[in-house]
Design an enzyme around this catalytic site. Structure first.
Site, PDB file in Angstrom:
ATOM      1  N   ARG A  89      37.733  38.918  29.162  1.00 47.56           N
ATOM      2  CA  ARG A  89      36.823  38.928  30.293  1.00 47.56           C
ATOM      3  C   ARG A  89      37.065  37.671  31.128  1.00 47.56           C
ATOM      4  NH1 ARG A  89      31.000  39.279  29.828  1.00 47.56           N
ATOM      5  NH2 ARG A  89      30.296  39.926  31.870  1.00 47.56           N
ATOM      6  N   HIS A 123      28.958  40.949  37.495  1.00 49.06           N
ATOM      7  CA  HIS A 123      28.476  42.017  36.593  1.00 49.06           C
ATOM      8  C   HIS A 123      29.237  43.322  36.801  1.00 49.06           C
ATOM      9  CE1 HIS A 123      24.320  39.834  36.463  1.00 49.06           C
ATOM     10  NE2 HIS A 123      25.085  39.448  35.459  1.00 49.06           N
ATOM     11  N   ARG A 126      17.882  30.914  38.010  1.00 48.69           N
ATOM     12  CA  ARG A 126      18.482  30.853  39.350  1.00 48.69           C
ATOM     13  C   ARG A 126      17.520  31.404  40.397  1.00 48.69           C
ATOM     14  NH1 ARG A 126      23.691  34.146  37.631  1.00 48.69           N
ATOM     15  NH2 ARG A 126      23.754  33.242  35.539  1.00 48.69           N
ATOM     16  N   ASN A 171      35.720  37.347  24.888  1.00 51.36           N
ATOM     17  CA  ASN A 171      34.899  36.850  25.997  1.00 51.36           C
ATOM     18  C   ASN A 171      34.585  35.391  25.696  1.00 51.36           C
ATOM     19  OD1 ASN A 171      32.986  36.332  27.914  1.00 51.36           O
ATOM     20  ND2 ASN A 171      31.616  38.018  27.355  1.00 51.36           N
ATOM     21  N   GLU A 207      29.769  45.965  27.826  1.00 43.57           N
ATOM     22  CA  GLU A 207      30.868  45.348  28.574  1.00 43.57           C
ATOM     23  C   GLU A 207      32.143  45.270  27.738  1.00 43.57           C
ATOM     24  OE1 GLU A 207      27.865  42.349  29.488  1.00 43.57           O
ATOM     25  OE2 GLU A 207      28.708  42.230  31.484  1.00 43.57           O
TER      26      GLU A 207
END
Ligand code: ADP
Length: 394
Positions: free
Chosen positions: A84, A173, A234, A9, A377
């Protein structure tokens, strides 16, 4: 499928990696090369840690390979490398074996995810030259959401924007949501295809997803990961007229506004802290801005639960995951407050029990199972990589 998968990743200044034995789901080593490009970089390989400068991803990966050679485990049983990739656009809706053409397409998708796809691609390039004999598979964060129906994926904007510029909801996600929604069905002891769940992935970035029978039917993030919930830095959902308004009244330019909405908004913009632990500390010390920030954070999650309840019609599980979802019992409790009419309730003792294991936090016999499921993940990428290779060679 037997054999080991190396999961990579690659972020803008880091390479996270794990070596996973897919059959046993065992993690043979977990590592991280971080602060790549800075004065001093850090490589952590299992229990080993070294500090030295790693100028770029190529040097980073070379250092990772050297750590494998020095400390093990051996890499000779690796059967594939899983990568990823954040944005697959409409082009990649499945894990995909990487060749030159796939690399080029990931590059073409960079405008959709300028912060993420370029470093992901850099990781792919250096890993492919380090392991030219192995298959490399790209696993996309957007792919799980490819099943979102058109009425939920399309924005009510001029059709040309959608057709020409690929403006639509993609969602993110997805690797995490795929993993925890499947685990939720397993823990409920029911077939994945029969379980409806609402997955709340609350980390630095945060999203809610409605999953019907193993398929995403709506998600709070959009063409970019800026939409939806209030996040660390955010804004999440705002009136889309705000940028135009600020341009007119404050003379702000689009890049500045974009930057502010992504990096200076959310909890940070509201109260000066973006880590939930700090926000709670401030709120407990009487900081009104931090209190408001927490109320807003939880309120937005609650509203999405309500919306996705309506979208799904029937909900079997509400699942909390990622840094906040897994660790922050107060935020979980606040988020589902007042939802008992929907059958969604939390048992305070279960909610407070410190555990790293997947668990139920709703009361015994509750209509909707509320669960905490730690996401994984890397394991999901390994499983999807193995399945992709197996399908390709079948
Ligand atoms: P990412 O989205 O980068 O993968 P994580 O899922 O690791 O991030 O989530 C990181 C966030 O989780 C931190 O910024 C912090 O707000 C939150 N977090 C981690 N541990 C706790 C905790 N014990 N209590 C509250 N929040 C926590």
């Amino acid at each position: 499928m037997t054999g080991r998968i190396l999961v990579i990743n690659a972020g803008s200044s880091s390479i996270k990696y794990q070596l996973i034995d897919v059959a046993t789901r065992r993690k043979l080593v977990t590592g991280l090369a971080e602060r790549i490009g800075e004065e001093t970089s850090v490589l952590t390989h299992g229990a080993h840690r070294v500090e030295r400068r790693l100028a770029d991803h190529e040097e980073g990966l070379k250092a990772v390979l050297a750590a494998f050679a020095e400390h093990g485990p051996p890499l000779d049983e690796v059967v594939a490398v899983g990568h990823r990739v954040v944005h697959g656009g409409s082009r990649f809706i499945q894990p995909t074996i990487i060749d030159e053409r796939v690399e080029r397409t990931i590059e073409e998708l960079a405008p959709l995810a300028p912060l993420h796809n370029p470093p992901n691609l850099e990781g792919i390039r250096v890993a492919r030259s380090a392991f030219p004999h192995l298959p490399h598979v790209a696993v996309f964060d957007t792919a799980f959401h490819a099943t979102i129906p058109r009425h939920a994926a399309t924005y009510a904007v001029p059709r040309e924007w959608t057709a020409k510029y690929a403006v639509r909801r993609y969602g993110f996600h997805g690797i995490s949501v795929a993993y925890v929604s499947r685990r939720a069905a397993e823990l409920l002891g029911r077939p994945y295809g029969e379980v409806n769940s609402i997955v709340l992935h609350l980390g630095n970035g945060a999203s809610a997803t409605a999953v019907r029978g193993g398929r995403s039917i709506d998600t709070s993030m959009g063409i970019t990961p800026l939409a939806g919930l209030v996040m660390g830095t955010r804004s999440g959902d705002i009136d889309p007229a705000i940028p135009g308004y600020l341009h007119r009244v404050a003379g702000l330019g689009i890049p500045e506004i974009d930057e502010a909405l992504n990096k200076e908004s959310g909890l940070l913009g509201l109260c000066g802290a973006n880590d939930l632990r700090d926000v709670w500390r401030l709120a407990d010390a009487g900081d009104e801005n931090a209190r408001l920030a927490m109320e807003m954070y939880a309120y937005r999650v609650r509203c999405y639960i309500g919306a996705y309840y309506a979208a799904l019609g029937r909900v079997d599980a509400v699942v909390f995951t990622a840094g906040v979802g897994e660790n922050d019992q107060r935020t979980r409790a606040l988020a589902v407050e007042g939802l008992s009419r929907l059958g969604i309730e939390i048992d305070p003792v279960r909610n407070a029990a410190p555990a790293k294991e997947p668990r139920f936090i709703s009361p015994e016999g509750a209509e909707v199972a509320v669960m905490v499921i730690p996401t994984d993940e890397e394991l999901e990428i390994a499983v999807q990589t193995a399945a992709c290779i197996a399908a390709g060679s079948a």
